[in-house]
Design an enzyme around this catalytic site. Sequence first.
Site, PDB file in Angstrom:
ATOM      1  N   LEU A  14     -62.497 -24.184  55.991  1.00  0.00           N
ATOM      2  CA  LEU A  14     -63.145 -25.007  57.021  1.00  0.00           C
ATOM      3  C   LEU A  14     -62.152 -25.868  57.776  1.00  0.00           C
ATOM      4  O   LEU A  14     -62.419 -26.326  58.874  1.00  0.00           O
ATOM      5  CB  LEU A  14     -64.216 -25.888  56.392  1.00  0.00           C
ATOM      6  CG  LEU A  14     -65.413 -25.134  55.795  1.00  0.00           C
ATOM      7  CD1 LEU A  14     -66.345 -26.091  55.066  1.00  0.00           C
ATOM      8  CD2 LEU A  14     -66.158 -24.376  56.884  1.00  0.00           C
ATOM      9  N   THR A  21     -57.583 -30.050  51.957  1.00  0.00           N
ATOM     10  CA  THR A  21     -58.061 -28.807  52.569  1.00  0.00           C
ATOM     11  C   THR A  21     -59.520 -28.657  52.179  1.00  0.00           C
ATOM     12  O   THR A  21     -59.911 -29.010  51.064  1.00  0.00           O
ATOM     13  CB  THR A  21     -57.297 -27.572  52.072  1.00  0.00           C
ATOM     14  OG1 THR A  21     -57.343 -27.576  50.645  1.00  0.00           O
ATOM     15  CG2 THR A  21     -55.860 -27.567  52.540  1.00  0.00           C
ATOM     16  N   ASP A 130     -62.162 -44.923  57.667  1.00  0.00           N
ATOM     17  CA  ASP A 130     -61.585 -43.747  58.338  1.00  0.00           C
ATOM     18  C   ASP A 130     -62.580 -43.103  59.301  1.00  0.00           C
ATOM     19  O   ASP A 130     -62.758 -41.887  59.311  1.00  0.00           O
ATOM     20  CB  ASP A 130     -61.104 -42.736  57.277  1.00  0.00           C
ATOM     21  CG  ASP A 130     -60.044 -41.785  57.802  1.00  0.00           C
ATOM     22  OD1 ASP A 130     -59.493 -42.046  58.900  1.00  0.00           O
ATOM     23  OD2 ASP A 130     -59.771 -40.778  57.127  1.00  0.00           O
TER      24      ASP A 130
HETATM   25  P1  ATP Z   1     -57.661 -36.308  57.999  1.00  0.00           P
HETATM   26  O1  ATP Z   1     -57.139 -35.651  56.800  1.00  0.00           O
HETATM   27  O2  ATP Z   1     -56.617 -36.888  58.880  1.00  0.00           O
HETATM   28  O3  ATP Z   1     -58.745 -37.276  57.657  1.00  0.00           O
HETATM   29  P2  ATP Z   1     -59.623 -34.323  58.742  1.00  0.00           P
HETATM   30  O4  ATP Z   1     -60.800 -35.217  58.567  1.00  0.00           O
HETATM   31  O5  ATP Z   1     -59.700 -33.333  59.871  1.00  0.00           O
HETATM   32  O6  ATP Z   1     -58.314 -35.163  58.949  1.00  0.00           O
HETATM   33  P3  ATP Z   1     -60.263 -33.135  56.205  1.00  0.00           P
HETATM   34  O7  ATP Z   1     -61.095 -34.306  55.820  1.00  0.00           O
HETATM   35  O8  ATP Z   1     -59.395 -32.526  55.167  1.00  0.00           O
HETATM   36  O9  ATP Z   1     -59.303 -33.519  57.420  1.00  0.00           O
HETATM   37  O10 ATP Z   1     -61.248 -32.038  56.780  1.00  0.00           O
HETATM   38  C1  ATP Z   1     -60.777 -30.862  57.374  1.00  0.00           C
HETATM   39  C2  ATP Z   1     -61.867 -30.239  58.222  1.00  0.00           C
HETATM   40  O11 ATP Z   1     -62.861 -29.656  57.374  1.00  0.00           O
HETATM   41  C3  ATP Z   1     -62.632 -31.240  59.076  1.00  0.00           C
HETATM   42  O12 ATP Z   1     -61.996 -31.418  60.314  1.00  0.00           O
HETATM   43  C4  ATP Z   1     -63.992 -30.599  59.224  1.00  0.00           C
HETATM   44  O13 ATP Z   1     -64.008 -29.786  60.378  1.00  0.00           O
HETATM   45  C5  ATP Z   1     -64.125 -29.740  57.979  1.00  0.00           C
HETATM   46  N1  ATP Z   1     -65.073 -30.338  57.006  1.00  0.00           N
HETATM   47  C6  ATP Z   1     -64.825 -31.380  56.187  1.00  0.00           C
HETATM   48  N2  ATP Z   1     -65.887 -31.657  55.398  1.00  0.00           N
HETATM   49  C7  ATP Z   1     -66.854 -30.765  55.739  1.00  0.00           C
HETATM   50  C8  ATP Z   1     -68.227 -30.536  55.297  1.00  0.00           C
HETATM   51  N3  ATP Z   1     -68.792 -31.286  54.344  1.00  0.00           N
HETATM   52  N4  ATP Z   1     -68.915 -29.541  55.888  1.00  0.00           N
HETATM   53  C9  ATP Z   1     -68.344 -28.790  56.852  1.00  0.00           C
HETATM   54  N5  ATP Z   1     -67.078 -28.954  57.321  1.00  0.00           N
HETATM   55  C10 ATP Z   1     -66.330 -29.927  56.767  1.00  0.00           C
END
Ligand code: ATP
Length: 339
Positions: A14, A21, A130
Site C-alpha cells: 500500500l 511500510t 502527525d
Molecule cells: P510518513 O512515514 O512520513 O508518516 P506516510 O504516512 O505516507 O508517511 P506510512 O504511514 O508508512 O507513510 O503509510 C504509507 C502509505 O500506506 C500511506 O501513504 C497510505 O497511502 C497507505 N496506508 C497507510 N495505512 C493505511 C490503511 N489503514 N489503509 C489503507 N492504506 C493505508
Amino acid sequence: NLVKEEDLTVLADLGAGNGGTVTKVWNKKRNCVMAKKLILVDAKPTVRKQIVRELHIMNDCASPYIVSYYGCFPVDVHVGLVMEFMDVGSLDYIYRHTGAIALEIVGKVAESVLRGLVYLYDVHRIIHRDIKPSNILLNSKGEIKICDFGVSGELINSIANTFVGTSTYMSPERIKGAPYTIKSDVWSLGISLVELAQGRFPFADPPQSGDEEDDQATPVEERFDPEATLPVSSRRPNLSPRRHRKRGVSLGGGGMTMSILDLLQHIVNEPAPRLIGRGNQTFAESAVQFVDWCLDKDPAARKSPQELLQSEWITSLTVTQAALQTWAQGVAESLKNDK
Ligand code: ATP
Ligand code: MG
C-alpha cells in the site's frame, strides 16, 4: 490482541513512508482484509516489547473518525501494527492522482479530522502529532479517518532517533522547540487543507510557465535530499560554502531554491500560507477565514479544535454522507482506471 501474525497473508503493497511500510493483508481467522504496518524500530528487543504494550492503548480508541486498531506484535527488527484497511487510500495519493479536491469535500475532511482530534484528546489525552494528508484515509463508504497518532512515547522516541526530521507540516512553535500541544495539530491541519484544496503543497515549487500540470508539484518531503542540506539561500548569501544541491524547495515569486532548514526558517519567519485561489478559482470567505484561524502563528491565539467545529464554514456544510460516498466511489473508480 485480536490478531495473530500467523493469521495474516500479504495481498498487496500500500505504500511506504519514513521508517514504515504498509501492506494489505488477508486475515484467514476473521475472513477479512486488514492493513499491516511494519515500523522499523532500531532499539533493543525490550524497547520493542514496551512499544507493543503501549500501542495496546489503541484497543480503547473507538471513533468513526479514527482508523480502527486490531493488534500489534514485535516482528524481528520491526513492530507490526494491524489496523482497519481503508480501501480508497490516503488523501495525498488521491489528490495527486485526481487533482485538487472540491472545497465542500475539504470541509468534510476538516470536520472529520477535528472530530478525531477532539475524541483523541478529550477521551484519551492523546495529541496526534502527525496530521498530514498521508495520515488521513478514505474508504468507499465515504468515511474519512485519521491514523498514525502518537500513542506510544517509546515509539515516538525510537522513530525520532531513526530519521532526520523533515516534517514540514510542523508548526512554527514546534520548530522553535516548544512542546507539542493540540494547537500544533491544528496548524498541521491548516497546511493539509490548503494542500488539498489547491492541489499542491503550499511550500512547493511555484508553477513553471507553460507547465499546465502544476498540480503535480512534489512536496518538500519527497524532494529533500539528506546529502545536500546546507542552508544556502539568496537571502543569506554569506552562508557558505555553497554546495551543489540537486533538490530543494522554491518559494513563490523569485524562484528561490532552499533546503529543508531554510524551509523551517521560512515557516518561523514569514507570513503563514493562506487559502488563496489561483486563476479564476476563488474560495468561500468562511473557508479562507477558517484556514487563517488554523494558521495563526501564535499558538495561544490559534483556535482550538472545539472552537473550529463551531465555525461558520463547518456548521454550514451541506454535504451528506450519501454524497461523500458517491464522491469516494468516483475517486476509487478513477484511481483504478489510472493504474
Ligand atoms: P510518513 O512515514 O512520513 O508518516 P506516510 O504516512 O505516507 O508517511 P506510512 O504511514 O508508512 O507513510 O503509510 C504509507 C502509505 O500506506 C500511506 O501513504 C497510505 O497511502 C497507505 N496506508 C497507510 N495505512 C493505511 C490503511 N489503514 N489503509 C489503507 N492504506 C493505508
Ligand atoms: Mg502514515
